[in-house]
Scaffold this motif. Structure first.
Motif, PDB file in Angstrom:
ATOM      1  N   ASN A  75      39.078  23.758 -42.305  1.00 44.67           N
ATOM      2  CA  ASN A  75      40.206  23.468 -41.427  1.00 44.67           C
ATOM      3  C   ASN A  75      40.266  21.992 -41.036  1.00 44.67           C
ATOM      4  OD1 ASN A  75      42.524  24.231 -40.051  1.00 44.67           O
ATOM      5  ND2 ASN A  75      41.416  24.517 -38.133  1.00 44.67           N
ATOM      6  N   VAL A  78      41.785  19.971 -43.865  1.00 44.43           N
ATOM      7  CA  VAL A  78      43.226  20.227 -43.948  1.00 44.43           C
ATOM      8  C   VAL A  78      43.963  19.427 -42.880  1.00 44.43           C
ATOM      9  CG1 VAL A  78      45.022  21.993 -43.663  1.00 44.43           C
ATOM     10  CG2 VAL A  78      42.951  22.517 -44.982  1.00 44.43           C
ATOM     11  N   GLN A  79      43.431  19.419 -41.665  1.00 42.52           N
ATOM     12  CA  GLN A  79      44.068  18.685 -40.570  1.00 42.52           C
ATOM     13  C   GLN A  79      44.054  17.179 -40.825  1.00 42.52           C
ATOM     14  OE1 GLN A  79      45.909  20.096 -38.248  1.00 42.52           O
ATOM     15  NE2 GLN A  79      45.366  22.024 -39.226  1.00 42.52           N
ATOM     16  N   GLN A  80      42.969  16.659 -41.405  1.00 47.72           N
ATOM     17  CA  GLN A  80      42.890  15.229 -41.717  1.00 47.72           C
ATOM     18  C   GLN A  80      43.961  14.838 -42.730  1.00 47.72           C
ATOM     19  OE1 GLN A  80      38.840  14.840 -43.045  1.00 47.72           O
ATOM     20  NE2 GLN A  80      38.086  14.215 -41.027  1.00 47.72           N
ATOM     21  N   VAL A  81      44.121  15.636 -43.768  1.00 46.30           N
ATOM     22  CA  VAL A  81      45.137  15.343 -44.790  1.00 46.30           C
ATOM     23  C   VAL A  81      46.531  15.448 -44.184  1.00 46.30           C
ATOM     24  CG1 VAL A  81      46.163  16.178 -46.942  1.00 46.30           C
ATOM     25  CG2 VAL A  81      43.674  16.022 -46.722  1.00 46.30           C
ATOM     26  N   LYS A  82      46.725  16.456 -43.363  1.00 46.30           N
ATOM     27  CA  LYS A  82      48.026  16.642 -42.712  1.00 46.30           C
ATOM     28  C   LYS A  82      48.376  15.441 -41.838  1.00 46.30           C
ATOM     29  CE  LYS A  82      50.460  20.018 -39.887  1.00 46.30           C
ATOM     30  NZ  LYS A  82      50.347  21.286 -39.155  1.00 46.30           N
ATOM     31  N   ARG A  83      47.399  14.980 -41.050  1.00 51.10           N
ATOM     32  CA  ARG A  83      47.638  13.802 -40.198  1.00 51.10           C
ATOM     33  C   ARG A  83      47.918  12.557 -41.036  1.00 51.10           C
ATOM     34  NH1 ARG A  83      43.538  16.005 -37.086  1.00 51.10           N
ATOM     35  NH2 ARG A  83      41.976  14.693 -38.053  1.00 51.10           N
ATOM     36  N   ARG A  84      47.158  12.395 -42.106  1.00 56.34           N
ATOM     37  CA  ARG A  84      47.339  11.211 -42.940  1.00 56.34           C
ATOM     38  C   ARG A  84      48.742  11.145 -43.521  1.00 56.34           C
ATOM     39  NH1 ARG A  84      43.860  11.134 -47.944  1.00 56.34           N
ATOM     40  NH2 ARG A  84      45.700  11.025 -49.220  1.00 56.34           N
ATOM     41  N   PHE A  85      49.241  12.262 -44.054  1.00 60.44           N
ATOM     42  CA  PHE A  85      50.556  12.253 -44.662  1.00 60.44           C
ATOM     43  C   PHE A  85      51.674  12.296 -43.637  1.00 60.44           C
ATOM     44  CE2 PHE A  85      48.017  13.356 -48.364  1.00 60.44           C
ATOM     45  CZ  PHE A  85      48.581  12.494 -49.294  1.00 60.44           C
ATOM     46  N   THR A  86      51.446  12.893 -42.498  1.00 62.64           N
ATOM     47  CA  THR A  86      52.438  12.910 -41.434  1.00 62.64           C
ATOM     48  C   THR A  86      52.627  11.491 -40.877  1.00 62.64           C
ATOM     49  OG1 THR A  86      51.853  15.161 -40.846  1.00 62.64           O
ATOM     50  CG2 THR A  86      53.080  13.926 -39.219  1.00 62.64           C
TER      51      THR A  86
END
Length: 90
Positions: A75, A78-86
């Motif tokens: 998890n 997943v959150q790190q990638v989500k933050r990076r692309f957001t």
């Protein structure tokens, strides 16, 4: 008539197909970024979607046969990638 030996086994054929599909999706995506005609854009989006689906199906087959390893993301990853692309969208 002499029977020819296959040059590639199933594993090699699937990997070659997978790499070819990745190349096609990259090429369609590149073209899409450089086309300004709406009808052509729509057609390329459809083609790109179809090519991605084929790529996913080949990948699933490689995974099913144990010929491709897939790392499980926890998890936090997943959150790190989500933050990076957001953050890139802003």
């Amino acid at each position: 008539m002499k029977q020819e030996k296959n040059l590639f086994d199933n594993k090699q054929l699937l990997f070659d197909s997978f790499i070819s599909q990745q190349f096609l999706t990259t090429s369609y995506n590149y073209m899409l970024n450089h086309i300004s005609t709406p009808k052509i854009q729509d057609e390329l989006v459809n083609l790109l979607s179809e090519e991605h689906q084929i790529c996913f199906e080949i990948q699933e087959e490689l995974l099913k046969r144990g010929w491709l390893q897939q790392e499980k993301a926890d998890n936090q990853q997943v959150q790190q990638v989500k933050r990076r692309f957001t953050n890139q969208e802003k």
